[in-house]
Write a protein that holds these residues in place. Structure first.
Motif, PDB file in Angstrom:
ATOM      1  N   UNK A 695      -1.991  36.975  35.795  1.00  8.09           N
ATOM      2  CA  UNK A 695      -2.041  38.338  35.492  1.00  8.09           C
ATOM      3  C   UNK A 695      -2.880  39.081  36.261  1.00  8.09           C
ATOM      4  N   UNK A 696      -3.473  38.572  37.404  1.00  9.21           N
ATOM      5  CA  UNK A 696      -3.994  39.310  38.342  1.00  9.21           C
ATOM      6  C   UNK A 696      -5.601  39.683  37.833  1.00  9.21           C
ATOM      7  N   UNK A 697      -5.648  39.212  36.877  1.00 12.96           N
ATOM      8  CA  UNK A 697      -7.239  39.400  36.294  1.00 12.96           C
ATOM      9  C   UNK A 697      -8.353  38.154  36.700  1.00 12.96           C
ATOM     10  N   UNK A 698      -7.924  37.405  37.370  1.00 13.18           N
ATOM     11  CA  UNK A 698      -8.881  36.180  37.546  1.00 13.18           C
ATOM     12  C   UNK A 698     -10.031  36.678  38.591  1.00 13.18           C
ATOM     13  N   UNK A 699      -9.642  37.721  39.726  1.00  7.91           N
ATOM     14  CA  UNK A 699     -10.758  38.047  40.652  1.00  7.91           C
ATOM     15  C   UNK A 699     -11.817  38.830  39.671  1.00  7.91           C
ATOM     16  N   UNK A 700     -11.268  39.509  39.011  1.00 15.77           N
ATOM     17  CA  UNK A 700     -12.363  40.493  38.180  1.00 15.77           C
ATOM     18  C   UNK A 700     -13.182  39.477  37.417  1.00 15.77           C
ATOM     19  N   UNK A 701     -12.767  38.326  37.028  1.00 16.64           N
ATOM     20  CA  UNK A 701     -13.511  37.410  35.951  1.00 16.64           C
ATOM     21  C   UNK A 701     -14.444  36.907  36.953  1.00 16.64           C
ATOM     22  N   UNK A 702     -14.011  36.381  38.370  1.00 16.09           N
ATOM     23  CA  UNK A 702     -14.935  35.653  38.927  1.00 16.09           C
ATOM     24  C   UNK A 702     -15.902  36.618  39.596  1.00 16.09           C
ATOM     25  N   UNK A 703     -15.884  38.015  39.838  1.00 15.36           N
ATOM     26  CA  UNK A 703     -16.812  38.897  40.429  1.00 15.36           C
ATOM     27  C   UNK A 703     -17.794  39.161  39.137  1.00 15.36           C
ATOM     28  N   UNK A 704     -17.273  39.151  37.861  1.00 13.71           N
ATOM     29  CA  UNK A 704     -18.513  39.287  36.871  1.00 13.71           C
ATOM     30  C   UNK A 704     -19.499  38.003  36.786  1.00 13.71           C
ATOM     31  N   UNK A 705     -19.114  36.923  37.192  1.00 13.35           N
ATOM     32  CA  UNK A 705     -19.803  35.686  37.295  1.00 13.35           C
ATOM     33  C   UNK A 705     -20.798  35.663  38.052  1.00 13.35           C
ATOM     34  N   UNK A 706     -20.171  36.350  39.646  1.00  9.96           N
ATOM     35  CA  UNK A 706     -20.991  36.237  40.650  1.00  9.96           C
ATOM     36  C   UNK A 706     -22.172  37.137  40.404  1.00  9.96           C
ATOM     37  N   UNK A 707     -21.990  38.481  39.861  1.00  8.62           N
ATOM     38  CA  UNK A 707     -22.879  39.412  39.658  1.00  8.62           C
ATOM     39  C   UNK A 707     -24.001  38.896  38.797  1.00  8.62           C
ATOM     40  N   UNK A 708     -23.348  38.219  37.570  1.00 12.54           N
ATOM     41  CA  UNK A 708     -24.367  37.921  36.539  1.00 12.54           C
ATOM     42  C   UNK A 708     -25.456  36.919  36.982  1.00 12.54           C
ATOM     43  N   UNK A 709     -24.599  35.810  37.746  1.00 15.10           N
ATOM     44  CA  UNK A 709     -25.495  34.574  38.044  1.00 15.10           C
ATOM     45  C   UNK A 709     -26.479  34.923  39.088  1.00 15.10           C
ATOM     46  N   UNK A 710     -25.952  35.700  40.129  1.00 17.02           N
ATOM     47  CA  UNK A 710     -26.784  36.118  41.413  1.00 17.02           C
ATOM     48  C   UNK A 710     -28.093  37.034  40.869  1.00 17.02           C
ATOM     49  N   UNK A 711     -27.931  37.885  39.885  1.00 15.21           N
ATOM     50  CA  UNK A 711     -28.903  38.603  39.469  1.00 15.21           C
ATOM     51  C   UNK A 711     -30.104  37.822  38.657  1.00 15.21           C
ATOM     52  N   UNK A 712     -29.400  36.869  37.680  1.00 14.00           N
ATOM     53  CA  UNK A 712     -30.371  36.207  36.991  1.00 14.00           C
ATOM     54  C   UNK A 712     -31.470  35.107  37.776  1.00 14.00           C
ATOM     55  N   UNK A 728     -10.003  31.826  45.564  1.00 12.44           N
ATOM     56  CA  UNK A 728     -10.975  32.623  45.856  1.00 12.44           C
ATOM     57  C   UNK A 728     -11.189  32.677  47.212  1.00 12.44           C
ATOM     58  N   UNK A 729     -11.179  31.366  47.958  1.00 12.43           N
ATOM     59  CA  UNK A 729     -11.499  31.414  49.568  1.00 12.43           C
ATOM     60  C   UNK A 729     -10.533  31.942  50.315  1.00 12.43           C
ATOM     61  N   UNK A 730      -9.342  31.901  49.804  1.00 10.11           N
ATOM     62  CA  UNK A 730      -8.124  32.682  50.589  1.00 10.11           C
ATOM     63  C   UNK A 730      -8.378  34.269  50.358  1.00 10.11           C
ATOM     64  N   UNK A 731      -8.889  34.569  49.293  1.00  9.42           N
ATOM     65  CA  UNK A 731      -9.265  36.185  49.109  1.00  9.42           C
ATOM     66  C   UNK A 731     -10.040  36.764  50.129  1.00  9.42           C
ATOM     67  N   UNK A 732      -9.446  37.669  51.141  1.00  7.25           N
ATOM     68  CA  UNK A 732     -10.307  38.283  51.901  1.00  7.25           C
ATOM     69  C   UNK A 732     -11.232  39.471  51.238  1.00  7.25           C
ATOM     70  N   UNK A 733     -10.842  40.162  50.298  1.00  7.38           N
ATOM     71  CA  UNK A 733     -11.599  41.160  49.646  1.00  7.38           C
ATOM     72  C   UNK A 733     -12.825  40.283  48.663  1.00  7.38           C
ATOM     73  N   UNK A 734     -12.574  39.201  48.213  1.00  3.72           N
ATOM     74  CA  UNK A 734     -13.454  38.415  47.690  1.00  3.72           C
ATOM     75  C   UNK A 734     -14.619  37.708  48.366  1.00  3.72           C
ATOM     76  N   UNK A 735     -14.086  37.369  49.562  1.00  4.19           N
ATOM     77  CA  UNK A 735     -15.048  36.461  50.362  1.00  4.19           C
ATOM     78  C   UNK A 735     -16.138  37.845  50.989  1.00  4.19           C
ATOM     79  N   UNK A 736     -15.695  38.957  51.271  1.00  5.02           N
ATOM     80  CA  UNK A 736     -16.650  40.138  51.687  1.00  5.02           C
ATOM     81  C   UNK A 736     -17.438  40.570  50.621  1.00  5.02           C
ATOM     82  N   UNK A 737     -16.732  40.474  49.280  1.00  6.42           N
ATOM     83  CA  UNK A 737     -17.838  40.686  48.187  1.00  6.42           C
ATOM     84  C   UNK A 737     -18.797  39.744  47.913  1.00  6.42           C
ATOM     85  N   UNK A 738     -18.520  38.370  48.340  1.00  5.19           N
ATOM     86  CA  UNK A 738     -19.329  37.598  48.175  1.00  5.19           C
ATOM     87  C   UNK A 738     -20.481  37.553  49.296  1.00  5.19           C
ATOM     88  N   UNK A 739     -20.166  37.784  50.511  1.00  2.00           N
ATOM     89  CA  UNK A 739     -21.030  37.809  51.208  1.00  2.00           C
ATOM     90  C   UNK A 739     -22.135  39.216  51.140  1.00  2.00           C
TER      91      UNK A 739
END
Length: 880
Positions: A695-712, A728-739
């Motif tokens: 349902x194309x909601x997976x990327x948003x879920x992963x971003x929420x976990x990245x923000x919460x864990x990095x901040x903590x 996740x690795x193949x998603x260019x938008x997510x890789x840029x967000x991660x970096x």
């Protein structure tokens, strides 16, 4: 110095003691020998006399046995003769050519009796024909045999007198006993008197057998006759015969009528009542005295020899004892010195051992009544009391009020029985704090085995107990006390069951809206209690799955039809039983979904439950042939749940520690995703991630976990990891967000990326490029769940990972599955050759941990060490 003094004293005292003992021993032995001689002679005389009397008694017993046997034998033969001769006469009568008549029979009977030892008579048969056989009449001194002759209708009687029979038996017995001899030189014989009057008097008996003097046979004897010493011995033995049936008498008996000499004799007599016979035998004392004198002479000679040998032995013994004493005196001097040195060493070691035990444990000592007599510093520290406050008191001072009386009753029963008591005891310190101690209480005994005191050694396990309670709270539902979904997920992973049922109780939300949350929760607890009563004896484990949903896990051995039957019973009970809360009766409904197998149990059971609710059915078993519409409805519902969670910030970050065995502490945390539903249920990602990806909601879920864990973790500067898929690795938008966020939170040196679902990797080039970019930022790479799916060693070489996380399916059964052990051994060996660290997942027990340690793995993850917790409750200390 002490040893030398002891040696001299020992030599002198030893010699004096030995000399004294030798003198006393020799005197006592000689005196004893003389006493023993007299005793032996007396004892020999008694034994010889008893032996002779016993021999006489035995001879009499045998004679009586023979008489009884002879009587019975002769009696039987006599009866048989009567029968044979009577029947012979009847046969002769019937063989006669003349017509049968009573007159002819009487004539033939008279003639027959003249030639046979029988008398014949005839009797009327009018009375009874059953009289045929033997008959005896002691009053008429008769015994006979009746035979019925039907031709004449009379009985013929062959008969004879009893006295005739007895006379023949007596004579036969006398003839036999006359020649019986026994004893020394066959001097023993049997004599018999026929008794007329047992009270005695003139001619009270007659001699009928006297083998040594046959001339006296037939003579009548008087009871008042005296022996050579003037004793009326016959009156004496008649009195004994009358009272006991046997007699022992001693008298002087003349050798013959012509010789004036006499011999002392002792006789044994026994009364044979059937014939009034007195049967006796005896022994002469002159034979006995000869044997005694011979024995006495030999004993004196033996005594002289023993005394000579004793004197020689005492001399030799004194010399040898002195030599031995001197030898052992020298040895004693050396041994005492060595013993003194050994004692000093042992005392020193014992003192050190005692100090080590006391210093390393919580130590206390009491008297036999439980009054404290000593404690160590550790006891005072943990209890909060000073030593002065504790001495003279009992351990009731630190007893926790929640500890059961039965525990202390068992304690005292155990230690007063002189056994060791072991248990974990809950205690209360002076300030009211609770502490737990693993306690060992041991009775100390004195040399007589009596209890002298008690020693108690304790180990503080408060921290372990608190950790166990924390774990229990994390896997236990607070409201119902049932295991929660985390425990269910764990139980399914370790394959405790392969049949999953979900029952949703309907109507609880309406109750909550109308009556309040407290009433709804009370109603839910009643439902949980009902379900527990229905399943507690079945191979089923009950869990609280969500606010109004219960899960049922059937064991591997439970039958499917039995499992479904129990779920039907639970639904019917929930629907039909009225539940009362606060004087208000409530009715609820229920729907159930069931799935068999463990691969996708949650999704399948949930899909079946959703279908049951949609169709208004009580229970549906998941079917792989469910229609597209049903699956679509399932996906729509989960999509709604995920969107709602995103809108309400209910996508939660949890973390589980990775334990470093070399430092015995958590060195790293793995971040995990959870979803909190509207009813407060915590959902595992395995239930919603498949729908989120579609349902194309997976990327948003992963971003929420990245923000919460990095901040903590950036604030605590503690290493952590997150899970990424190939998607996740193949998603260019997510890789840029991660970096961007790695740089913003400065977590490059703390972060590890765990690559999961390796079977979906179709481009190692893209994966390798991503890894190179991440490593330039200081990020480490781990391969998750290695050993399953399409994971292989070639894959490891290509992506150049820093860590290998061995899949839980291999670690879970490594303690019982030899194949798993081989696979893990190969993975560990490859990782070492490739300079990669290994993490063992799913370490859930001590035995699994021991096998992991044996393979050299130092980093472990699992419920044995740490249960996943919400990120906000984890406050680790920064690692150095």
């Amino acid at each position: 110095m002490f040893a030398q003094k002891l040696s001299r004293w020992h030599l002198l005292s030893s010699w004096l003691i030995i000399f004294t003992i030798v003198i006393l021993f020799g005197s006592q032995l000689a005196f004893t020998q003389i006493q023993n001689l007299e005793s032996e002679v007396t004892q020999f005389k008694t034994q010889e006399l008893q032996s002779r009397v016993f021999l006489n008694k035995s001879a009499i017993t045998q004679a009586i046995t023979y008489i009884d046997h002879k009587r019975n034998e002769t009696h039987t033969a006599f009866r048989n003769t009567l029968k044979e001769q009577t029947e012979a006469f009847v046969a002769l009568l019937r063989a006669s050519k003349a017509p049968l008549s009573l007159e002819i029979a009487a004539t033939m009977a008279e003639s027959f009796s003249q030639h046979h030892d029988i008398r014949l008579a005839f009797h009327s048969a009018a009375l009874n024909h059953d009289l045929e056989g033997y008959h005896a009449n002691k009053e008429q001194d008769e015994v006979g045999y009746l035979h019925y002759i039907p031709e004449l209708d009379v009985y013929v009687l062959g008969h004879q007198s009893l006295s005739y029979f007895e006379k023949r038996v007596k004579q036969s017995v006398l003839d036999t006993l006359r020649y019986i001899r026994f004893g020394k030189e066959n001097s023993g014989y049997i004599f018999i008197m026929e008794l007329y009057n047992i009270d005695g008097g003139k001619e009270f008996a007659k001699e009928i057998l006297l083998p040594i003097n046959p001339n006296k046979e037939g003579l009548r004897i008087d009871s008042d006759t005296k022996d050579e010493l003037g004793n009326r011995y016959r009156e004496d033995y008649l009195k004994q015969l009358k009272e006991k049936g046997f007699a022992i008498t001693r008298y002087v008996y003349p050798i013959s009528e012509t010789d004036n000499s006499a011999r002392e004799k002792i006789s044994y007599l026994e009364l044979y009542r059937p014939w009034n016979w007195v049967i006796g035998t005896g022994v002469y004392f002159d034979h006995l005295n000869e044997n005694i004198e011979t024995y006495k002479k030999r004993s004196l000679e033996r005594l002289k020899l023993n005394l000579y040998l004793l004197a020689l032995f005492l001399v030799v013994f004194s010399i040898v004892a002195y030599a031995i004493s001197r030898y052992f005196n020298r040895r004693l001097l050396a041994d005492v010195s060595l013993y003194e040195e050994t004692i000093k060493k042992h005392e020193s070691a014992l003192s050190q051992y005692k100090h080590a035990v006391i210093e390393s444990t919580i130590y206390s000592k009491t008297d036999p009544h439980g009054v404290i007599t000593d404690v160590n510093h550790e006891f005072c520290r943990i209890s909060g009391y000073t030593k002065e406050e504790l001495i003279g008191k009992t351990h009731a001072l630190i007893r926790h009020p929640e500890e059961l009386d039965s525990t202390f009753k068992n304690l005292w029963e155990t230690i007063t029985a002189k056994r060791i008591f072991k248990a974990v005891l809950k205690n209360r310190a002076k300030n009211g704090d609770t502490f737990y101690a693993s306690s060992t209480i041991m009775p100390i005994l004195d040399t007589h085995g009596n209890i002298q005191e008690y020693i108690a050694l304790r180990i503080d396990i408060t921290e372990q107990m608190e950790q166990e309670r924390r774990i229990q709270r994390q896997i236990t539902d607070r409201l119902t006390g049932l295991s929660n979904i985390e425990r269910l997920r764990e139980d399914i992973r370790i394959q405790l069951g392969d049949k999953l049922g979900l029952i949703k109780v309907t109507g609880l939300k309406d109750v909550s809206s109308f009556y309040g949350q407290d009433i709804a929760e009370s109603l839910l607890k009643l439902c949980a209690t009902e379900l527990q009563l229905l399943t507690h004896k079945e191979p089923i484990t009950l869990y609280r799955f969500a606010f109004d949903t219960f899960a049922f896990l059937g064991s591997m051995h439970a039958k499917k039809e039995d499992f479904l039957l129990i779920l039907h019973q639970c639904i019917q009970n929930l629907k039909t039983s009225s539940k009362s809360v606060g004087h208000v009766n409530f009715d609820v409904g229920a729907h159930a979904g069931v799935a068999f197998g463990t691969d996708h149990a949650f999704q399948e059971a949930q899909a079946a439950l959703d279908q049951a609710r949609t169709n208004g059915q009580e229970l549906i078993v998941f079917d792989t042939n469910l229609s597209i519409l049903q699956i679509y409805q399932h996906n729509i519902e989960w999509t709604r749940i995920i969107k709602t969670a995103l809108e309400n910030n209910k996508i939660l970050a949890y973390a589980q520690g990775i334990f470093d065995l070399s430092t015995n502490s958590i060195c790293h945390y793995e971040v995990l995703m959870r979803l909190e539903k509207e009813d407060g249920t915590i959902i595992s990602p395995s239930l919603f991630l498949p729908v989120a990806k579609r349902s194309n909601l997976y990327l948003e879920l992963t971003k929420r976990i990245v923000i919460a864990s990095f901040g903590h973790f950036s604030s605590f500067r503690v290493p952590f990891s997150i899970n990424l898929t190939a998607q996740d690795v193949y998603n260019v938008e997510f890789v840029a967000f991660l970096e961007e966020h790695i740089a913003h939170f400065s977590v490059g040196g703390l972060l590890t990326l765990e690559i999961v679902e390796t079977e979906s990797v179709d481009s190692f080039e893209r994966i390798s490029t991503f890894i190179e970019r991440m490593k330039r930022l200081g990020v480490k790479i781990a391969i998750d769940d290695f050993g399953t799916g399409y994971s292989n060693f070639e894959y490891l070489l290509k992506i150049k990972a820093d860590y290998i996380k061995i899949d839980g399916s291999l670690i879970r059964t490594i303690d019982v599955d030899a194949n798993c052990q081989k696979v893990v051994t190969a993975i560990v060996a490859f990782a070492r050759e490739s300079s990669m660290e290994v993490v063992a997942e799913f370490v859930h027990s001590k035995t699994v941990l021991e096998h992991v340690q044996a393979l050299g793995i130092t980093k472990c993850q699992g419920y044995y060490f740490h249960t996943p917790e919400p990120l906000h409750v984890i406050t680790p200390k920064p690692l150095k």
